[in-house]
Design an enzyme around this catalytic site. Structure first.
Site, PDB file in Angstrom:
ATOM      1  N   ASN A 280       0.834  -1.234  -0.045  1.00  0.00           N
ATOM      2  CA  ASN A 280      -0.200  -0.244  -0.012  1.00  0.00           C
ATOM      3  C   ASN A 280       0.605   1.182   0.049  1.00  0.00           C
ATOM      4  O   ASN A 280       1.951   1.056   0.145  1.00  0.00           O
ATOM      5  CB  ASN A 280      -0.985   0.052   1.148  1.00  0.00           C
ATOM      6  CG  ASN A 280      -0.126   0.003   2.423  1.00  0.00           C
ATOM      7  OD1 ASN A 280       0.633   0.772   2.980  1.00  0.00           O
ATOM      8  ND2 ASN A 280      -0.521  -1.169   3.446  1.00  0.00           N
TER       9      ASN A 280
ATOM     10  N   GLY B  12      -2.046  -9.826   3.652  1.00  0.00           N
ATOM     11  CA  GLY B  12      -1.780 -10.499   2.396  1.00  0.00           C
ATOM     12  C   GLY B  12      -0.291 -10.738   1.915  1.00  0.00           C
ATOM     13  O   GLY B  12       0.471 -11.133   2.546  1.00  0.00           O
ATOM     14  N   VAL B  13      -0.027 -10.448   0.663  1.00  0.00           N
ATOM     15  CA  VAL B  13       1.593 -10.751   0.218  1.00  0.00           C
ATOM     16  C   VAL B  13       2.332  -9.541   0.893  1.00  0.00           C
ATOM     17  O   VAL B  13       3.399 -10.188   1.379  1.00  0.00           O
ATOM     18  CB  VAL B  13       1.471 -10.014  -1.118  1.00  0.00           C
ATOM     19  CG1 VAL B  13       2.824 -10.015  -1.907  1.00  0.00           C
ATOM     20  CG2 VAL B  13       0.684 -11.054  -2.244  1.00  0.00           C
ATOM     21  N   ASP B  14       2.068  -8.436   1.265  1.00  0.00           N
ATOM     22  CA  ASP B  14       2.545  -7.603   1.943  1.00  0.00           C
ATOM     23  C   ASP B  14       3.107  -7.909   3.307  1.00  0.00           C
ATOM     24  O   ASP B  14       4.405  -7.953   3.858  1.00  0.00           O
ATOM     25  CB  ASP B  14       1.749  -6.130   2.248  1.00  0.00           C
ATOM     26  CG  ASP B  14       2.693  -4.906   2.388  1.00  0.00           C
ATOM     27  OD1 ASP B  14       2.148  -3.926   2.447  1.00  0.00           O
ATOM     28  OD2 ASP B  14       3.861  -5.014   2.415  1.00  0.00           O
TER      29      ASP B  14
ATOM     30  N   THR C  74      -6.040  -8.014  -6.371  1.00  0.00           N
ATOM     31  CA  THR C  74      -7.064  -9.114  -6.567  1.00  0.00           C
ATOM     32  C   THR C  74      -7.537  -9.584  -5.106  1.00  0.00           C
ATOM     33  O   THR C  74      -8.264 -10.425  -4.886  1.00  0.00           O
ATOM     34  CB  THR C  74      -6.939 -10.205  -7.365  1.00  0.00           C
ATOM     35  OG1 THR C  74      -5.629 -10.867  -6.599  1.00  0.00           O
ATOM     36  CG2 THR C  74      -6.256  -9.950  -8.614  1.00  0.00           C
ATOM     37  N   GLY C  75      -6.815  -9.082  -3.940  1.00  0.00           N
ATOM     38  CA  GLY C  75      -7.271  -9.311  -2.658  1.00  0.00           C
ATOM     39  C   GLY C  75      -8.041  -8.309  -1.799  1.00  0.00           C
ATOM     40  O   GLY C  75      -9.060  -8.173  -2.270  1.00  0.00           O
TER      41      GLY C  75
HETATM   42  N1  APR Z   1       2.059 -15.444  -2.093  1.00  0.00           N
HETATM   43  C1  APR Z   1       1.334 -15.152  -3.199  1.00  0.00           C
HETATM   44  N2  APR Z   1       0.053 -14.566  -3.482  1.00  0.00           N
HETATM   45  C2  APR Z   1      -0.710 -14.200  -2.025  1.00  0.00           C
HETATM   46  C3  APR Z   1       0.055 -14.550  -0.725  1.00  0.00           C
HETATM   47  C4  APR Z   1       1.466 -14.762  -0.707  1.00  0.00           C
HETATM   48  N3  APR Z   1       1.940 -15.057   0.322  1.00  0.00           N
HETATM   49  N4  APR Z   1      -0.826 -13.928   0.058  1.00  0.00           N
HETATM   50  C5  APR Z   1      -1.997 -13.440  -0.533  1.00  0.00           C
HETATM   51  N5  APR Z   1      -1.947 -13.607  -2.040  1.00  0.00           N
HETATM   52  C6  APR Z   1      -2.521 -13.220  -2.944  1.00  0.00           C
HETATM   53  C7  APR Z   1      -4.264 -12.912  -2.563  1.00  0.00           C
HETATM   54  O1  APR Z   1      -4.898 -14.258  -2.751  1.00  0.00           O
HETATM   55  C8  APR Z   1      -4.465 -12.116  -3.724  1.00  0.00           C
HETATM   56  O2  APR Z   1      -4.890 -13.039  -5.064  1.00  0.00           O
HETATM   57  O3  APR Z   1      -2.220 -11.976  -3.559  1.00  0.00           O
HETATM   58  C9  APR Z   1      -3.156 -11.412  -4.288  1.00  0.00           C
HETATM   59  C10 APR Z   1      -3.193  -9.953  -3.547  1.00  0.00           C
HETATM   60  O4  APR Z   1      -3.858  -9.861  -2.530  1.00  0.00           O
HETATM   61  P1  APR Z   1      -3.231  -8.780  -1.359  1.00  0.00           P
HETATM   62  O5  APR Z   1      -2.101  -9.467  -0.757  1.00  0.00           O
HETATM   63  O6  APR Z   1      -4.568  -8.655  -0.613  1.00  0.00           O
HETATM   64  O7  APR Z   1      -2.904  -7.367  -2.064  1.00  0.00           O
HETATM   65  P2  APR Z   1      -4.147  -6.280  -2.891  1.00  0.00           P
HETATM   66  O8  APR Z   1      -5.351  -6.858  -3.204  1.00  0.00           O
HETATM   67  O9  APR Z   1      -3.277  -5.797  -3.914  1.00  0.00           O
HETATM   68  O10 APR Z   1      -4.163  -5.368  -1.788  1.00  0.00           O
HETATM   69  C11 APR Z   1      -3.263  -4.613  -1.124  1.00  0.00           C
HETATM   70  O11 APR Z   1      -3.678  -5.339   1.024  1.00  0.00           O
HETATM   71  O12 APR Z   1      -1.921  -6.708   2.405  1.00  0.00           O
HETATM   72  C12 APR Z   1      -2.617  -5.332   2.158  1.00  0.00           C
HETATM   73  O13 APR Z   1      -0.689  -3.806   2.643  1.00  0.00           O
HETATM   74  C13 APR Z   1      -1.573  -4.485   1.567  1.00  0.00           C
HETATM   75  O14 APR Z   1      -3.160  -2.522   2.003  1.00  0.00           O
HETATM   76  C14 APR Z   1      -2.314  -3.311   1.016  1.00  0.00           C
HETATM   77  C15 APR Z   1      -3.518  -4.047   0.264  1.00  0.00           C
END
Ligand code: APR
Length: 171
Positions: free
Chosen positions: A24, A32-34, A123-124
Site C-alpha cells: 500500500n 496478504g502478500v505485504d 485481487t485481494g
Molecule cells: N503469495 C502469493 N500470493 C498471495 C500471498 C502469498 N503469500 N498472500 C496473498 N496472496 C494473493 C491473494 O490471494 C490475492 O490473490 O495475492 C493477491 C493480492 O492480494 P493482497 O495481498 O490482498 O493485495 P492487494 O489486493 O493488492 O491489496 C493490497 O492489502 O495486504 C494489504 O498492505 C496491503 O494495503 C495493501 C493491500
C-alpha cells in the site's frame, strides 16, 4: 522475449532475483502478500521502506508506481514494492493496474534483474476481479520492453491460478 510462467504457491518461497510486493502507499506493511513478505523477509525490508518514506516518498508511493528494497531473509535478492489500485465499479483504473507491472519491470531492468515473481496485484484486499486483473497483468507484461527473461506469476489459490491460466491461453 519474457517467458511468462504460472505457479500455485507462496510468493515468499520463490527463488528469483526479485519478488514484487502488493504493497500500500504507506510502504509500512499490511496483510496478504505485504504481510507475508515483511514477516518472512524480516525487518531489513521495513527499515529500507521507512528510509524511502523519509527521502523520496514522503507522501507515500503512489498507486501504479514501483520501488525496490532488499529482500532481507527471502530467497530473492530484491523486493519491488508496487501499489495496486483499489477496484472501483464506476471508475476505470485499469491503466494504473497495468502500470504496476510495467513499472515493476522498469525497476527490475534498472537492477539488472532477470527473473521476477509477481503476485496477482489488487485481487485481494483491493477486490479487483480475478479474470480482469489477469488479462491486464498478462497484457502489460507482454507489452513491456524489458530484459527480464522470466515473469513468474505466483497464484495463492486455485481460482486465481485458473483465471491466469485461462487468460494466458487467450480464451
Ligand atoms: N503469495 C502469493 N500470493 C498471495 C500471498 C502469498 N503469500 N498472500 C496473498 N496472496 C494473493 C491473494 O490471494 C490475492 O490473490 O495475492 C493477491 C493480492 O492480494 P493482497 O495481498 O490482498 O493485495 P492487494 O489486493 O493488492 O491489496 C493490497 O492489502 O495486504 C494489504 O498492505 C496491503 O494495503 C495493501 C493491500
Amino acid at each position: 522475449m519474457t517467458n511468462i510462467t504460472l505457479i500455485l504457491g507462496d510468493i515468499t518461497d520463490q527463488t528469483v532475483d526479485a519478488v514484487v510486493n502488493a504493497a500500500n502507499s504507506s510502504l509500512l506493511g499490511g496483510g496478504g502478500v505485504d504481510g507475508a513478505i515483511h514477516r518472512r523477509g524480516g525487518s531489513d525490508i521495513l527499515d529500507e521502506c521507512r528510509a524511502l518514506r523519509a527521502s523520496h516518498y514522503g507522501g507515500g508511493l503512489p498507486a501504479g508506481q514501483a520501488v525496490a528494497t532488499t529482500a532481507g531473509r527471502l530467497p530473492a535478492r530484491w523486493v519491488i514494492h508496487t501499489v495496486g489500485p483499489v477496484f472501483s465499479a464506476n471508475e476505470d483504473r485499469s491503466a494504473t493496474l497495468a502500470s504496476c507491472y510495467r513499472e515493476s519491470l522498469r525497476v527490475a531492468d534498472e537492477l539488472g534483474v532477470r527473473t521476477v515473481a509477481f503476485p496477482a496485484v489488487s485481487t485481494g484486499v483491493y477486490r479487483w476481479p480475478l479474470t480482469d486483473a489477469a488479462r491486464i497483468a498478462l497484457d502489460a507484461v507482454r507489452a513491456a520492453d524489458t530484459s527480464v527473461t522470466e515473469a513468474r506469476f505466483v497464484l495463492f489459490d486455485q481460482p486465481a491460478y485458473d483465471a491466469f491460466e485461462t487468460a494466458l491461453r487467450g480464451d
